[in-house]
Design a protein around this motif. Structure first.
Motif, mmCIF file in Angstrom:
data_model
loop_
_atom_site.group_PDB
_atom_site.id
_atom_site.type_symbol
_atom_site.label_atom_id
_atom_site.label_comp_id
_atom_site.label_asym_id
_atom_site.label_seq_id
_atom_site.Cartn_x
_atom_site.Cartn_y
_atom_site.Cartn_z
ATOM 1 N N LYS A 255 63.957 22.818 22.614
ATOM 2 C CA LYS A 255 65.207 22.066 22.626
ATOM 3 C C LYS A 255 65.976 22.443 21.368
ATOM 4 N N SER A 257 68.010 21.104 19.342
ATOM 5 C CA SER A 257 68.117 20.164 18.218
ATOM 6 C C SER A 257 66.797 19.911 17.507
ATOM 7 N N ILE A 258 65.710 20.559 17.985
ATOM 8 C CA ILE A 258 64.381 20.357 17.400
ATOM 9 C C ILE A 258 63.823 21.705 16.970
ATOM 10 N N SER A 259 63.296 21.768 15.758
ATOM 11 C CA SER A 259 62.741 23.014 15.230
ATOM 12 C C SER A 259 61.622 23.530 16.128
ATOM 13 N N HIS A 287 60.126 17.144 11.024
ATOM 14 C CA HIS A 287 59.891 17.568 12.399
ATOM 15 C C HIS A 287 59.485 16.396 13.281
ATOM 16 N N SER A 290 62.347 14.288 14.091
ATOM 17 C CA SER A 290 63.281 14.917 15.031
ATOM 18 C C SER A 290 62.830 14.755 16.480
ATOM 19 N N LEU A 291 61.546 14.430 16.679
ATOM 20 C CA LEU A 291 61.065 14.232 18.046
ATOM 21 C C LEU A 291 61.666 12.990 18.685
ATOM 22 N N ARG A 293 64.593 12.758 19.299
ATOM 23 C CA ARG A 293 65.637 13.290 20.193
ATOM 24 C C ARG A 293 65.083 13.726 21.544
ATOM 25 N N LEU A 294 63.777 13.669 21.704
ATOM 26 C CA LEU A 294 63.177 14.085 22.974
ATOM 27 C C LEU A 294 63.561 13.140 24.104
#
Length: 474
Positions: A255, A257-259, A287, A290-291, A293-294
């Motif tokens: 995705k 937006s996610i590293s 990181h 940022s999950l 945003r899943l």
């Protein structure tokens, strides 16, 4: 502080291979009758050969080869060996230049001038010395920063990958100085074969692993957030990954937006024939945050599985004590599930030989050990997997905690704010003083595991019966 993995590290291949290299070198010195006049050079050359062998091992161990994991007893043990070799490498490599210049002592000016020779581009030996000095400085910087985790995981990981370029500089140094390695054919062939295997390992993990590693395509099916922990249920998009309870995977989210950096997470569920599994992820950095945003339906690549944590659980036939603290509870969820659902297995006639060999927990022929599971947290609000553990009990043939306890499966939620720091006295309340003949599995903060290991050893528990999952790399 030593980590608990010291009980299980199988270092002998490293020491045997390093010793064999040194014996080959001395054998060549004898066969060619080519002895040093300067006795200090024996220490210097032995240090350089040993350091190079240790560096080669560090590179190979970082490549996640299954054969290495099988031998060392799990990828966490592989990384512990890798960490120790990095520290030992820094000590050993310092002996090389120090003893090359030792004959200039006691004159300190002459001794130090050895390390700043005049650079002559036409002199390969001079260039080799500068390459060696550069490699040593880079190595010290790399190892020093790697052991001080003050940066984001993705930055630390990219920095750690610089071991490959440092390795190349070492190869340039060996080639240019034309020392013993160049003079003796048996040593030269062995040495360069070792270097090339290590270089190939670095190329694999750095450039080829993403495409040719053990990759499986999955999608996020369900997301649950409880406090700082996010539980992800993943569904296979192709052939499901074959894993055992307690293993872990490297997760790569596809995705923007996610590293896309691969991160290791423990599987928090038992094996199912449809390939679904759950991951438990605690927010502990950029990181993991940022999950958030899943969304359900997002794609992910899963690399693995890795880990040998549950192997004694399946193979040794001994009653077990599971101790998981915080997110360290996740490897135990699958084994807890396996043990509780003892009556829901397939008949041997319904299983092919391969499935039965890989998953004894699915076969009615395998007898589950009795288990006492401790889940350690500050208070119940932080026990994100408490509901999962209790749900497994409710859905099992036992139907409830009391029936499961009578059958030998007991669950204890230890709230440290209320009950104090967890220790062997809490284990004794649940299982009595009968520690002999039990396996003790630990996963959680290193300080907790160190303390419990020390207490268990004082109670007479064999180191062989203490199994830890330890990814502390500091």
């Amino acid at each position: 502080m030593l980590t608990t993995s010291r009980f299980h590290l199988r270092m002998w291949p490293v020491w045997v291979s390093t010793g064999a290299l040194l014996l080959l070198w001395l054998g060549c010195k004898w066969a060619y009758d080519d002895w040093f006049d300067d006795g200090y050079k024996y220490v210097a050359k032995a240090a350089s050969l040993s350091a190079t062998a240790l560096m080669c091992w560090c590179v190979v161990l970082s490549a996640r080869f299954r054969v290495m994991e099988d031998h060392f007893g799990g990828l966490d043990k592989v990384y512990q060996v890798h960490k120790r070799l990095g520290k030992a490498l820094c000590l050993v490599i310092a002996l090389h230049p120090a003893f090359l210049a030792a004959h200039r002592l006691p004159d300190p000016v002459a001794f130090l001038s050895y390390f700043t020779p005049a650079l002559n581009p036409a002199d390969s030996y001079s260039l080799g010395l500068y390459a060696g000095t550069a490699a040593m400085i880079l190595l010290y910087a790399l190892v020093g920063i790697s052991l001080r985790l003050f940066m984001r995981y993705d930055q630390w990981k990219r920095l750690h990958e610089l071991l490959g370029p440092v390795f190349v500089v070492v190869m340039v140094h060996v080639y240019l100085v034309h020392a013993d390695v160049a003079r003796y054919a048996p040593l030269r062939v062995t040495f360069w074969a070792m270097l090339l295997v290590s270089a190939a390992s670095w190329v694999y993990i750095r450039f080829l692993y993403g495409r040719f590693g053990p990759r499986h395509a999955y999608e996020i099916e369900r997301i649950e957030s409880i406090g700082e922990v996010r539980e992800l249920t993943l569904r296979p998009l192709g052939s499901p990954m074959n894993f055992k309870a307690s293993q872990f995977v490297y997760l790569v989210i596809r995705k923007p937006s996610i590293s896309p950096e691969p991160h290791p997470y423990s599987i928090a569920s038992g094996y199912s024939l449809d390939g679904r599994f759950k991951l438990g992820i605690k927010e502990a950095g950029d990181h993991t945050r940022s999950l958030g945003r899943l969304k359900a339906g997002d794609r992910a690549d899963v690399y693995g599985p890795y880990g040998r944590f549950s192997q004694p659980f399946f193979s040794r036939g001994m009653d077990c004590v599971f101790i998981g603290a915080g997110i360290g509870i996740t490897p135990f969820i699958g084994m807890w599930h396996v043990a509780l659902h003892t009556e829901e297995r397939l008949r041997s006639l319904e299983m092919d030989a391969l499935l039965k060999a890989r998953h004894p927990e699915l076969s009615g022929d395998w007898k589950a050990p009795r288990i006492t599971l401790f889940y350690i947290c500050k208070d119940r609000t932080e026990a994100s997997f408490d509901d999962d553990i209790l749900a497994q009990v409710a859905s099992s043939p036992f139907g409830g905690q009391e029936s499961a306890r009578r059958a030998g499966y007991e669950y204890v939620l230890h709230e440290s704010r209320q009950s104090g720091r967890f220790g062997v006295e809490h284990i004794e309340r649940a299982v009595g003083e009968r520690f002999a003949g039990r396996l003790f599995f630990l996963c959680g903060p290193t300080t907790m595991m160190e303390s419990l290991c020390s207490q268990l050893l004082r109670c007479g528990v064999s180191p062989r019966d203490i199994i830890v999952e330890d990814f502390n790399l500091v």
